[in-house]
Design a protein around this motif. Sequence first.
Motif, mmCIF file in Angstrom:
data_model
loop_
_atom_site.group_PDB
_atom_site.id
_atom_site.type_symbol
_atom_site.label_atom_id
_atom_site.label_comp_id
_atom_site.label_asym_id
_atom_site.label_seq_id
_atom_site.Cartn_x
_atom_site.Cartn_y
_atom_site.Cartn_z
ATOM 1 N N LEU A 176 -4.031 -63.985 73.698
ATOM 2 C CA LEU A 176 -3.388 -64.754 72.637
ATOM 3 C C LEU A 176 -2.121 -64.078 72.120
ATOM 4 O O LEU A 176 -1.152 -64.756 71.758
ATOM 5 C CB LEU A 176 -4.372 -64.984 71.492
ATOM 6 C CG LEU A 176 -5.627 -65.792 71.851
ATOM 7 C CD1 LEU A 176 -6.511 -65.967 70.625
ATOM 8 C CD2 LEU A 176 -5.250 -67.140 72.434
ATOM 9 N N ASP A 177 -2.110 -62.740 72.064
ATOM 10 C CA ASP A 177 -0.903 -62.056 71.615
ATOM 11 C C ASP A 177 0.238 -62.261 72.603
ATOM 12 O O ASP A 177 1.407 -62.398 72.210
ATOM 13 C CB ASP A 177 -1.174 -60.569 71.409
ATOM 14 C CG ASP A 177 -1.769 -59.899 72.656
ATOM 15 O OD1 ASP A 177 -2.279 -60.628 73.536
ATOM 16 O OD2 ASP A 177 -1.727 -58.656 72.747
ATOM 17 N N ALA A 178 -0.090 -62.313 73.910
ATOM 18 C CA ALA A 178 0.934 -62.562 74.919
ATOM 19 C C ALA A 178 1.454 -63.988 74.831
ATOM 20 O O ALA A 178 2.656 -64.229 75.009
ATOM 21 C CB ALA A 178 0.378 -62.287 76.314
ATOM 22 N N LEU A 179 0.570 -64.942 74.560
ATOM 23 C CA LEU A 179 1.005 -66.332 74.386
ATOM 24 C C LEU A 179 1.965 -66.449 73.208
ATOM 25 O O LEU A 179 2.981 -67.137 73.286
ATOM 26 C CB LEU A 179 -0.202 -67.246 74.150
ATOM 27 C CG LEU A 179 -1.095 -67.570 75.341
ATOM 28 C CD1 LEU A 179 -2.236 -68.479 74.900
ATOM 29 C CD2 LEU A 179 -0.303 -68.230 76.450
ATOM 30 N N GLU A 180 1.639 -65.770 72.123
ATOM 31 C CA GLU A 180 2.514 -65.813 70.950
ATOM 32 C C GLU A 180 3.851 -65.157 71.240
ATOM 33 O O GLU A 180 4.904 -65.676 70.847
ATOM 34 C CB GLU A 180 1.821 -65.113 69.773
ATOM 35 C CG GLU A 180 2.612 -65.167 68.479
ATOM 36 C CD GLU A 180 1.869 -64.523 67.321
ATOM 37 O OE1 GLU A 180 2.441 -64.451 66.219
ATOM 38 O OE2 GLU A 180 0.726 -64.069 67.518
ATOM 39 N N ALA A 185 5.302 -64.964 74.113
ATOM 40 C CA ALA A 185 6.046 -65.816 75.038
ATOM 41 C C ALA A 185 6.403 -67.170 74.432
ATOM 42 O O ALA A 185 7.062 -67.978 75.088
ATOM 43 C CB ALA A 185 5.233 -66.027 76.313
ATOM 44 N N VAL A 186 5.980 -67.409 73.195
ATOM 45 C CA VAL A 186 6.204 -68.697 72.511
ATOM 46 C C VAL A 186 5.694 -69.830 73.414
ATOM 47 O O VAL A 186 6.403 -70.776 73.747
ATOM 48 C CB VAL A 186 7.695 -68.911 72.152
ATOM 49 C CG1 VAL A 186 7.824 -70.042 71.139
ATOM 50 C CG2 VAL A 186 8.328 -67.644 71.612
ATOM 51 N N LEU A 187 4.432 -69.699 73.818
ATOM 52 C CA LEU A 187 3.818 -70.639 74.751
ATOM 53 C C LEU A 187 2.555 -71.202 74.119
ATOM 54 O O LEU A 187 1.676 -70.446 73.684
ATOM 55 C CB LEU A 187 3.479 -69.917 76.065
ATOM 56 C CG LEU A 187 3.064 -70.764 77.256
ATOM 57 C CD1 LEU A 187 4.233 -71.619 77.735
ATOM 58 C CD2 LEU A 187 2.565 -69.873 78.381
ATOM 59 N N SER A 188 2.450 -72.512 74.058
ATOM 60 C CA SER A 188 1.290 -73.146 73.448
ATOM 61 C C SER A 188 0.127 -73.202 74.435
ATOM 62 O O SER A 188 0.305 -73.087 75.653
ATOM 63 C CB SER A 188 1.628 -74.571 72.989
ATOM 64 O OG SER A 188 1.874 -75.417 74.106
ATOM 65 N N ARG A 214 -5.993 -63.877 87.262
ATOM 66 C CA ARG A 214 -4.815 -63.460 86.514
ATOM 67 C C ARG A 214 -3.784 -64.593 86.511
ATOM 68 O O ARG A 214 -3.613 -65.290 87.520
ATOM 69 C CB ARG A 214 -4.149 -62.215 87.128
ATOM 70 C CG ARG A 214 -4.933 -60.927 86.990
ATOM 71 C CD ARG A 214 -4.988 -60.440 85.550
ATOM 72 N NE ARG A 214 -5.590 -59.123 85.453
ATOM 73 C CZ ARG A 214 -6.897 -58.881 85.415
ATOM 74 N NH1 ARG A 214 -7.752 -59.895 85.494
ATOM 75 N NH2 ARG A 214 -7.347 -57.651 85.314
ATOM 76 N N LEU A 215 -3.127 -64.750 85.396
ATOM 77 C CA LEU A 215 -1.955 -65.617 85.319
ATOM 78 C C LEU A 215 -0.848 -64.807 84.664
ATOM 79 O O LEU A 215 -0.995 -64.332 83.542
ATOM 80 C CB LEU A 215 -2.225 -66.881 84.505
ATOM 81 C CG LEU A 215 -1.015 -67.828 84.381
ATOM 82 C CD1 LEU A 215 -0.693 -68.457 85.735
ATOM 83 C CD2 LEU A 215 -1.260 -68.926 83.349
ATOM 84 N N TYR A 216 0.245 -64.643 85.399
ATOM 85 C CA TYR A 216 1.381 -63.868 84.901
ATOM 86 C C TYR A 216 2.548 -64.797 84.585
ATOM 87 O O TYR A 216 2.756 -65.802 85.259
ATOM 88 C CB TYR A 216 1.843 -62.846 85.949
ATOM 89 C CG TYR A 216 0.785 -61.868 86.394
ATOM 90 C CD1 TYR A 216 0.382 -60.820 85.576
ATOM 91 C CD2 TYR A 216 0.202 -61.986 87.656
ATOM 92 C CE1 TYR A 216 -0.586 -59.918 85.992
ATOM 93 C CE2 TYR A 216 -0.765 -61.083 88.086
ATOM 94 C CZ TYR A 216 -1.153 -60.059 87.255
ATOM 95 O OH TYR A 216 -2.113 -59.172 87.673
ATOM 96 N N MET A 217 3.308 -64.424 83.564
ATOM 97 C CA MET A 217 4.617 -65.022 83.343
ATOM 98 C C MET A 217 5.649 -64.001 83.790
ATOM 99 O O MET A 217 5.730 -62.905 83.222
ATOM 100 C CB MET A 217 4.850 -65.411 81.878
ATOM 101 C CG MET A 217 6.251 -65.936 81.609
ATOM 102 S SD MET A 217 6.521 -66.505 79.912
ATOM 103 C CE MET A 217 5.907 -68.178 80.039
ATOM 104 N N GLU A 218 6.398 -64.359 84.820
ATOM 105 C CA GLU A 218 7.384 -63.440 85.360
ATOM 106 C C GLU A 218 8.579 -63.303 84.413
ATOM 107 O O GLU A 218 8.725 -64.077 83.462
ATOM 108 C CB GLU A 218 7.855 -63.924 86.734
ATOM 109 C CG GLU A 218 6.739 -64.144 87.737
ATOM 110 C CD GLU A 218 6.048 -62.864 88.160
ATOM 111 O OE1 GLU A 218 6.582 -61.771 87.864
ATOM 112 O OE2 GLU A 218 4.980 -62.945 88.785
#
Length: 231
Positions: free
Chosen positions: A121-125, A127-130, A151-155
């Motif tokens: 959740l901290d990574a989602l916040e 990345a400003v990703l809902s 795993r799901l990464y945001m490059e």
Amino acid sequence: MSSIIELPRLLMGDTPWSFLLEVAIRMVILYLVLFTGQRLMGKRMAGQLSRTEQAALVSLAATVGLPILSPDRGLVAPLLIAAIIVLMQRLVVHWAARHPQVEHVLQANVITLVADGVLKLDALEHAVLSHERLYAQLRGENLEHLGQVRRLYMEANGTFSLVEVEENPPPGLSLVPGWDEDFRKLQPTAAGRFACCSCGWVAEAPQAPATACPKCGVDNWEPAVEAIKQS
């Protein structure tokens, strides 16, 4: 009133018709400048752009825009600016390749969004990703629940990289929208497993836990589901 319907002025303004030929020549020259600039800045300019590449491309477009239609603007200045932009981009890429800390400042790092079926959740916040945007991405990969995600990464360039659980994925939080009740009913639930609706962590219990999730502190549970078996 008569000035409003003056067709030559409406079409050409205060420039002569001969300026159309000059516009065509200017466009060809500046098109070649853009094309050459992208070639010089590397093959990635034709694919997913990084932050610095986006900035360079927008700067190039802004540089060549005005001289095309302004008869009082020459081509020397935009050509010089375009050369500076290309040179700066190449220097930045070379500098970042030699200094990882510079690359981190310019491009950011890879972010782990999901680990073993649980949302970060901290990574989602950061990345400003809902949640829904993330779920839509996973549904686009033909996944049905978070348990299928190792795993799901945001490059660094904003794209997603997915690593799936290849065999026998554990139950997880359903990725099917809540309003699609008919499809949700098709998903088999896992007996004695309940998923946190906020982060997807799965608890083993005979019924929905009456306590908050130990991972995220949210007290909202639903039965964990398994993938629909293909016949």
